[in-house]
Design a protein around this motif. Structure first.
Motif, short mmCIF file in Angstrom:
data_model
loop_
_atom_site.label_atom_id
_atom_site.label_comp_id
_atom_site.label_asym_id
_atom_site.label_seq_id
_atom_site.Cartn_x
_atom_site.Cartn_y
_atom_site.Cartn_z
N LYS A 102 -2.99 -2.31 7.96
CA LYS A 102 -2.84 -3.74 7.71
C LYS A 102 -3.96 -4.49 8.41
O LYS A 102 -4.08 -4.46 9.63
CB LYS A 102 -1.49 -4.25 8.25
N GLY A 144 6.88 -0.29 8.65
CA GLY A 144 6.50 -1.56 8.03
C GLY A 144 5.95 -2.50 9.07
O GLY A 144 6.36 -2.46 10.24
N ARG A 199 12.98 -1.24 5.37
CA ARG A 199 11.77 -1.93 4.93
C ARG A 199 11.82 -3.37 5.42
O ARG A 199 12.89 -3.90 5.70
CB ARG A 199 11.65 -1.93 3.40
N ALA A 234 9.51 -7.37 5.01
CA ALA A 234 8.41 -8.17 4.49
C ALA A 234 8.50 -9.55 5.14
O ALA A 234 9.60 -10.09 5.29
CB ALA A 234 8.47 -8.28 2.97
N ALA A 283 8.21 -7.50 -1.76
CA ALA A 283 7.07 -8.16 -1.12
C ALA A 283 7.12 -9.65 -1.43
O ALA A 283 7.68 -10.07 -2.45
CB ALA A 283 5.75 -7.57 -1.62
#
Length: 232
Positions: free
Chosen positions: A49, A88, A144, A146, A201
């Protein structure tokens, strides 16, 4: 090399490539078609990232370690997690903080930069999500996550816990000052019986709020707009 992770720099000129097999990762200058290999001993990279301003790059490995790189001289600082591998991560809009999820934990971790780039002095603070911890119970974990581009909405999926809450995505309101905090807003349930989120996302450019896209196990792809009062 077999590529397992990619990340574009914000300027769109540099592309970082990592591999789960080779002991280096490379940064490509796509305008010149040239690559620069970096640091041996980096096999097992599973994702990367780049920070919003391009000052830093996060690389995470399958062995529960990760590196923070400053991109001026490409030096790095290694980190290891007792909560399992980093599954993540997302940067804050100003690039001064990283939020991460670990595969054996129901608590998020936040890394705060103490100085300006290229400083690698970072402080680690936990971000407990009490509702997720209560739902998951012993043995459960965040699956996960986001974080939207405004830094105001956080989406989290999880494993374990009561069947009533299985397959849901928890939506949080997040605040970054004076310290990072998260307040539960509600849950998103997918269409169809037994729907589970396979991937999700945020669209980072929605001016009026956040837009979450979710791919569900039942074959549906859904979008969920979240309007902020400040933008109405």
């Amino acid at each position: 090399m077999p590529v397992s992770a990619l990340s574009w720099s914000p300027c769109g000129r540099l592309l970082a490539c990592g591999s789960s097999e080779t002991p280096t990762f490379a940064v490509w200058d796509v305008s010149l078609g040239e690559s620069t290999p970096l640091r041996r001993g980096m096999a097992g990279v599973q994702f990367m990232k780049w920070s919003p301003l391009g000052d830093y790059l996060l690389t995470a490995k399958v062995d529960a370690s990760f590196h923070l790189w400053e991109t001026m001289t490409w030096t790095s600082e290694p980190w290891a997690s007792a909560g399992g591998a980093l599954v993540g991560a997302a940067w804050s809009p100003d690039g001064r903080m990283i939020m991460g999820a670990f595969d054996q934990s129901s608590t998020l971790g936040t890394l705060h930069f103490a100085g300006k780039p290229p400083s690698l002095e970072v402080h680690l603070l936990p971000l407990g999500l009490s509702e997720i911890e209560a739902i998951c119970g012993p043995g459960g974990s965040i699956e996960r996550m986001a974080w939207d581009g405004t830094g105001e909405r956080l989406a989290v999926s999880y494993t374990g816990g009561d069947a009533v809450y299985s397959g849901l995505i928890a939506i949080y309101d997040t605040r970054r000052t004076p310290i990072i905090s998260a307040s539960l807003l509600g849950f998103v349930r997918g269409p169809g019986a037994g729907a589970k989120p396979l991937a999700f996302a945020f669209h980072d450019k929605l001016r009026q709020g956040a837009l979450l896209g979710v791919c569900w196990s039942t074959g549906f792809i859904c979008v969920y707009p979240m309007l902020f009062r400040t933008g109405m």
